[in-house]
Design a protein around this motif. Structure first.
Motif, PDB file in Angstrom:
ATOM      1  N   GLY A   1      -5.857 -16.736 -97.783  1.00 39.39           N
ATOM      2  CA  GLY A   1      -5.632 -15.885 -96.504  1.00 39.39           C
ATOM      3  C   GLY A   1      -5.804 -14.401 -96.591  1.00 39.39           C
ATOM      4  O   GLY A   1      -5.432 -13.698 -95.703  1.00 39.39           O
ATOM      5  N   MET A   2      -6.623 -13.886 -97.365  1.00 37.19           N
ATOM      6  CA  MET A   2      -7.107 -12.580 -97.497  1.00 37.19           C
ATOM      7  C   MET A   2      -8.692 -12.510 -97.629  1.00 37.19           C
ATOM      8  O   MET A   2      -9.187 -13.327 -98.125  1.00 37.19           O
ATOM      9  CB  MET A   2      -6.531 -11.781 -98.760  1.00 37.19           C
ATOM     10  CG  MET A   2      -5.181 -11.934 -98.823  1.00 37.19           C
ATOM     11  SD  MET A   2      -4.220 -11.106 -98.028  1.00 37.19           S
ATOM     12  CE  MET A   2      -4.246  -9.628 -98.692  1.00 37.19           C
ATOM     13  N   ILE A   3      -9.217 -11.922 -96.915  1.00 42.56           N
ATOM     14  CA  ILE A   3     -10.782 -11.274 -96.686  1.00 42.56           C
ATOM     15  C   ILE A   3     -11.144 -10.278 -97.735  1.00 42.56           C
ATOM     16  O   ILE A   3     -10.385  -9.375 -97.278  1.00 42.56           O
ATOM     17  CB  ILE A   3     -11.143 -11.486 -95.450  1.00 42.56           C
ATOM     18  CG1 ILE A   3     -12.900 -11.720 -95.398  1.00 42.56           C
ATOM     19  CG2 ILE A   3     -10.903 -10.349 -94.577  1.00 42.56           C
ATOM     20  CD1 ILE A   3     -13.616 -11.950 -94.109  1.00 42.56           C
TER      21      ILE A   3
ATOM     22  N   ILE B   1     -15.745 -15.329 -96.668  1.00 46.68           N
ATOM     23  CA  ILE B   1     -14.878 -16.114 -96.056  1.00 46.68           C
ATOM     24  C   ILE B   1     -14.363 -17.394 -96.462  1.00 46.68           C
ATOM     25  O   ILE B   1     -13.280 -17.644 -96.168  1.00 46.68           O
ATOM     26  CB  ILE B   1     -15.939 -16.354 -94.669  1.00 46.68           C
ATOM     27  CG1 ILE B   1     -15.999 -15.261 -93.840  1.00 46.68           C
ATOM     28  CG2 ILE B   1     -15.476 -17.541 -93.945  1.00 46.68           C
ATOM     29  CD1 ILE B   1     -17.120 -15.422 -92.823  1.00 46.68           C
ATOM     30  N   LEU B   2     -15.198 -18.036 -97.205  1.00 46.55           N
ATOM     31  CA  LEU B   2     -14.733 -19.113 -97.836  1.00 46.55           C
ATOM     32  C   LEU B   2     -13.476 -19.097 -98.944  1.00 46.55           C
ATOM     33  O   LEU B   2     -12.533 -19.696 -98.753  1.00 46.55           O
ATOM     34  CB  LEU B   2     -15.790 -19.761 -98.801  1.00 46.55           C
ATOM     35  CG  LEU B   2     -17.014 -20.559 -97.806  1.00 46.55           C
ATOM     36  CD1 LEU B   2     -18.001 -20.980 -98.805  1.00 46.55           C
ATOM     37  CD2 LEU B   2     -16.506 -21.565 -96.880  1.00 46.55           C
ATOM     38  N   GLN B   3     -13.363 -17.890 -99.607  1.00 46.08           N
ATOM     39  CA  GLN B   3     -12.368 -17.531-100.411  1.00 46.08           C
ATOM     40  C   GLN B   3     -11.129 -17.207 -99.669  1.00 46.08           C
ATOM     41  O   GLN B   3     -10.059 -17.356 -99.904  1.00 46.08           O
ATOM     42  CB  GLN B   3     -12.908 -16.137-101.190  1.00 46.08           C
ATOM     43  CG  GLN B   3     -13.750 -16.608-102.421  1.00 46.08           C
ATOM     44  CD  GLN B   3     -14.015 -15.515-103.184  1.00 46.08           C
ATOM     45  OE1 GLN B   3     -13.709 -14.185-102.817  1.00 46.08           O
ATOM     46  NE2 GLN B   3     -14.744 -15.510-104.360  1.00 46.08           N
ATOM     47  N   SER B   4     -11.231 -16.757 -98.272  1.00 47.99           N
ATOM     48  CA  SER B   4     -10.045 -16.366 -97.318  1.00 47.99           C
ATOM     49  C   SER B   4      -9.368 -17.469 -97.219  1.00 47.99           C
ATOM     50  O   SER B   4      -8.202 -17.385 -96.650  1.00 47.99           O
ATOM     51  CB  SER B   4     -10.585 -15.464 -96.030  1.00 47.99           C
ATOM     52  OG  SER B   4     -11.479 -16.358 -95.367  1.00 47.99           O
ATOM     53  N   ALA B   5     -10.111 -18.671 -97.103  1.00 45.21           N
ATOM     54  CA  ALA B   5      -9.218 -19.835 -96.751  1.00 45.21           C
ATOM     55  C   ALA B   5      -8.396 -20.253 -97.756  1.00 45.21           C
ATOM     56  O   ALA B   5      -7.234 -21.092 -97.627  1.00 45.21           O
ATOM     57  CB  ALA B   5     -10.248 -21.211 -96.673  1.00 45.21           C
TER      58      ALA B   5
ATOM     59  N   THR C   1     -21.260  -6.328 -90.940  1.00 46.04           N
ATOM     60  CA  THR C   1     -22.510  -6.840 -90.966  1.00 46.04           C
ATOM     61  C   THR C   1     -22.780  -7.187 -92.624  1.00 46.04           C
ATOM     62  O   THR C   1     -23.700  -7.937 -92.768  1.00 46.04           O
ATOM     63  CB  THR C   1     -23.514  -5.804 -90.721  1.00 46.04           C
ATOM     64  OG1 THR C   1     -23.322  -4.469 -91.446  1.00 46.04           O
ATOM     65  CG2 THR C   1     -23.397  -5.300 -89.494  1.00 46.04           C
ATOM     66  N   ILE C   2     -22.083  -6.688 -93.472  1.00 46.44           N
ATOM     67  CA  ILE C   2     -22.018  -7.134 -94.776  1.00 46.44           C
ATOM     68  C   ILE C   2     -20.971  -8.095 -95.354  1.00 46.44           C
ATOM     69  O   ILE C   2     -20.832  -8.410 -96.580  1.00 46.44           O
ATOM     70  CB  ILE C   2     -22.171  -5.929 -95.779  1.00 46.44           C
ATOM     71  CG1 ILE C   2     -20.819  -5.031 -95.507  1.00 46.44           C
ATOM     72  CG2 ILE C   2     -23.428  -4.917 -95.459  1.00 46.44           C
ATOM     73  CD1 ILE C   2     -20.834  -3.667 -96.611  1.00 46.44           C
ATOM     74  N   VAL C   3     -20.207  -8.644 -94.371  1.00 46.55           N
ATOM     75  CA  VAL C   3     -19.288  -9.860 -94.837  1.00 46.55           C
ATOM     76  C   VAL C   3     -20.200 -11.008 -95.225  1.00 46.55           C
ATOM     77  O   VAL C   3     -21.165 -11.205 -94.536  1.00 46.55           O
ATOM     78  CB  VAL C   3     -18.541 -10.170 -93.686  1.00 46.55           C
ATOM     79  CG1 VAL C   3     -17.525 -11.428 -93.975  1.00 46.55           C
ATOM     80  CG2 VAL C   3     -17.581  -9.092 -93.075  1.00 46.55           C
TER      81      VAL C   3
ATOM     82  N   LEU D   1     -13.181 -19.425 -88.995  1.00 44.35           N
ATOM     83  CA  LEU D   1     -14.351 -18.821 -89.756  1.00 44.35           C
ATOM     84  C   LEU D   1     -15.054 -19.737 -90.739  1.00 44.35           C
ATOM     85  O   LEU D   1     -16.234 -19.830 -90.698  1.00 44.35           O
ATOM     86  CB  LEU D   1     -14.030 -17.459 -90.448  1.00 44.35           C
ATOM     87  CG  LEU D   1     -13.503 -16.479 -89.465  1.00 44.35           C
ATOM     88  CD1 LEU D   1     -12.916 -15.455 -90.509  1.00 44.35           C
ATOM     89  CD2 LEU D   1     -14.777 -15.759 -89.080  1.00 44.35           C
ATOM     90  N   CYS D   2     -14.068 -20.571 -91.224  1.00 43.07           N
ATOM     91  CA  CYS D   2     -14.890 -21.672 -92.398  1.00 43.07           C
ATOM     92  C   CYS D   2     -15.604 -22.751 -91.584  1.00 43.07           C
ATOM     93  O   CYS D   2     -16.540 -23.153 -92.111  1.00 43.07           O
ATOM     94  CB  CYS D   2     -13.747 -22.117 -93.161  1.00 43.07           C
ATOM     95  SG  CYS D   2     -13.009 -21.005 -94.403  1.00 43.07           S
ATOM     96  N   GLU D   3     -14.983 -22.997 -90.482  1.00 47.81           N
ATOM     97  CA  GLU D   3     -15.847 -24.103 -89.886  1.00 47.81           C
ATOM     98  C   GLU D   3     -16.996 -23.691 -89.350  1.00 47.81           C
ATOM     99  O   GLU D   3     -17.999 -24.287 -89.424  1.00 47.81           O
ATOM    100  CB  GLU D   3     -14.864 -24.604 -88.565  1.00 47.81           C
ATOM    101  CG  GLU D   3     -15.572 -25.693 -87.886  1.00 47.81           C
ATOM    102  CD  GLU D   3     -14.614 -25.958 -86.466  1.00 47.81           C
ATOM    103  OE1 GLU D   3     -15.220 -26.451 -85.474  1.00 47.81           O
ATOM    104  OE2 GLU D   3     -13.705 -25.320 -86.351  1.00 47.81           O
TER     105      GLU D   3
END
Length: 365
Positions: free
Chosen positions: A149-151, A142-146, A135-137, A176-178
């Motif tokens: 490759g790490m969230i 998410i944009l950084q994970s692209a 709930t706090i993601v 997720l980014c989409e």
């Protein structure tokens, strides 16, 4: 109302429907809380007190130690039942997960909610997050994970909620980014147009009104998905966490497949690495996953043996056909393939020590 009435109420609750002792005790405490409120606001006299006060309802208190040396006060009443033995929750099966995933595309009438729920399920399965952590993601994480490759997530059930990073598959980060760039962005634009002064707080999995999802909403979602998908077995968000951790452990054990026996020290190292990903404070609660991981490996080996047997049957039939056609070259080639499969069957599979299946009890001694 007195102690005998509460005892009768507890007996009535335990009849008929299969209610757990823990559930019945929570109801009794809720009733007691109501009478504590009533005696202070309505009755004008005390009816709830300690055992030595000889009031209508008598409760006792004891201090129970909890982690980090703290103590917690526990209330008890004589009508309360023994708590049931904690139920063992196993990892969610792949079949059940995909049934829930399919239902998420049909359950909601809103396009945003359908997309959000699908991405929510995917992230839970591929990261092993707890409900509170999901709930706090944030959109930013998410944009950084692209990029790497790490969230990055905040760990619940830990003092200070320290951050940890979890590796994600490329397909997951792209999806997720989409989602945040399309479905969520469209929702936020609409909310800003409809409500002057609306502020986007940046929660990746927000409500239709832009607010933060509650963990209880995620639990309700799984209940609705189960009903819609006609899934009779238990399926919760935490079972996806069990599934993720088990798969991670299986992957690490496969990499160590050349070892004939896997010792406690080696497994302790693996679990320590896994704890940094799962967010566990210690590896003590991770030992249960060792048994589940070996069960997964055994099932995979059984499937490989079955596939090899079927392949050998087919090759034997092909050898007979080649002999009938007097194709000696093909017969020789097929025999080489048959010998290779037989060699892999006998020598390619490592026999793990029986000790490995009971390492948990040994490690805790």
């Amino acid at each position: 109302m007195n102690d005998d009435d509460l005892t009768d109420f507890a007996d009535w609750l335990s009849e008929g429907k299969q209610r757990s002792g823990r559930y019945i005790n929570r109801l009794l405490l809720r009733v007691i809380d109501f009478y504590i409120w009533a005696q202070d606001t309505v009755l004008g006299k005390r009816i709830v007190g300690g055992d030595s006060e000889f009031l209508q309802i008598s409760i006792s208190r004891k201090i129970v130690k909890v982690p980090r040396g703290r103590g917690r006060s526990i209330r008890r009443h004589r009508a309360m039942l023994p708590n049931n033995v904690p139920r063992t929750v196993h990892p969610m099966s792949t079949k059940v997960f995909y049934n829930l995933l399919d239902s998420s595309d049909k359950l909601s009438k809103t396009g945003f909610v359908r997309k959000r729920n699908r991405m929510l399920l995917v992230l839970l399965a591929d990261s092993g997050l707890r409900r509170e952590e999901l709930t706090i993601v944030t959109v930013e994480s998410i944009l950084q994970s692209a990029e790497n490759g790490m969230i990055k997530v905040k760990t619940s059930k830990r003092r200070g909620n320290p951050e940890r990073v979890i590796p994600l598959p490329r397909e997951t980060t792209d999806a997720l980014c989409e989602y945040v760039k399309t479905s969520r962005e469209i929702l936020i634009r609409r909310l800003k147009k409809r409500h002057a002064g609306f502020i986007d707080e940046g929660w990746a999995f927000c409500t239709r009104y832009g607010g933060r999802l509650a963990p209880s909403t995620i639990s309700q979602l799984f209940s609705d998905l189960r009903e819609h998908a006609n899934v009779s077995e238990v399926a919760t968000a935490h079972m996806l966490r069990h599934r993720f951790i088990t798969i991670q452990l299986v992957t690490r054990l496969k990499k160590a497949g050349s070892k004939s026996t896997i010792g406690v020290e080696f497994l302790t190292t693996i679990l320590s690495q896994l704890a940094s990903v799962s967010g566990h404070a210690s590896i003590d609660s991770l030992w249960q996953y060792v048994d589940w991981a070996f069960d997964e490996l055994d099932q995979a080996e059984d499937a490989d043996v079955s596939a090899n047997s079927k392949a050998k049957e087919i090759i034997v039939d092909m050898i007979e056909d080649a002999k009938a056609c007097q194709d000696d070259t093909l017969v020789q080639d097929l025999r080489i393939v048959l010998e290779t499969i037989t060699t892999l069957e006998t020598g390619g599979t490592v026999n793990r020590s029986v000790l490995a299946h009971s390492l948990r009890s040994r490690a805790t001694r």
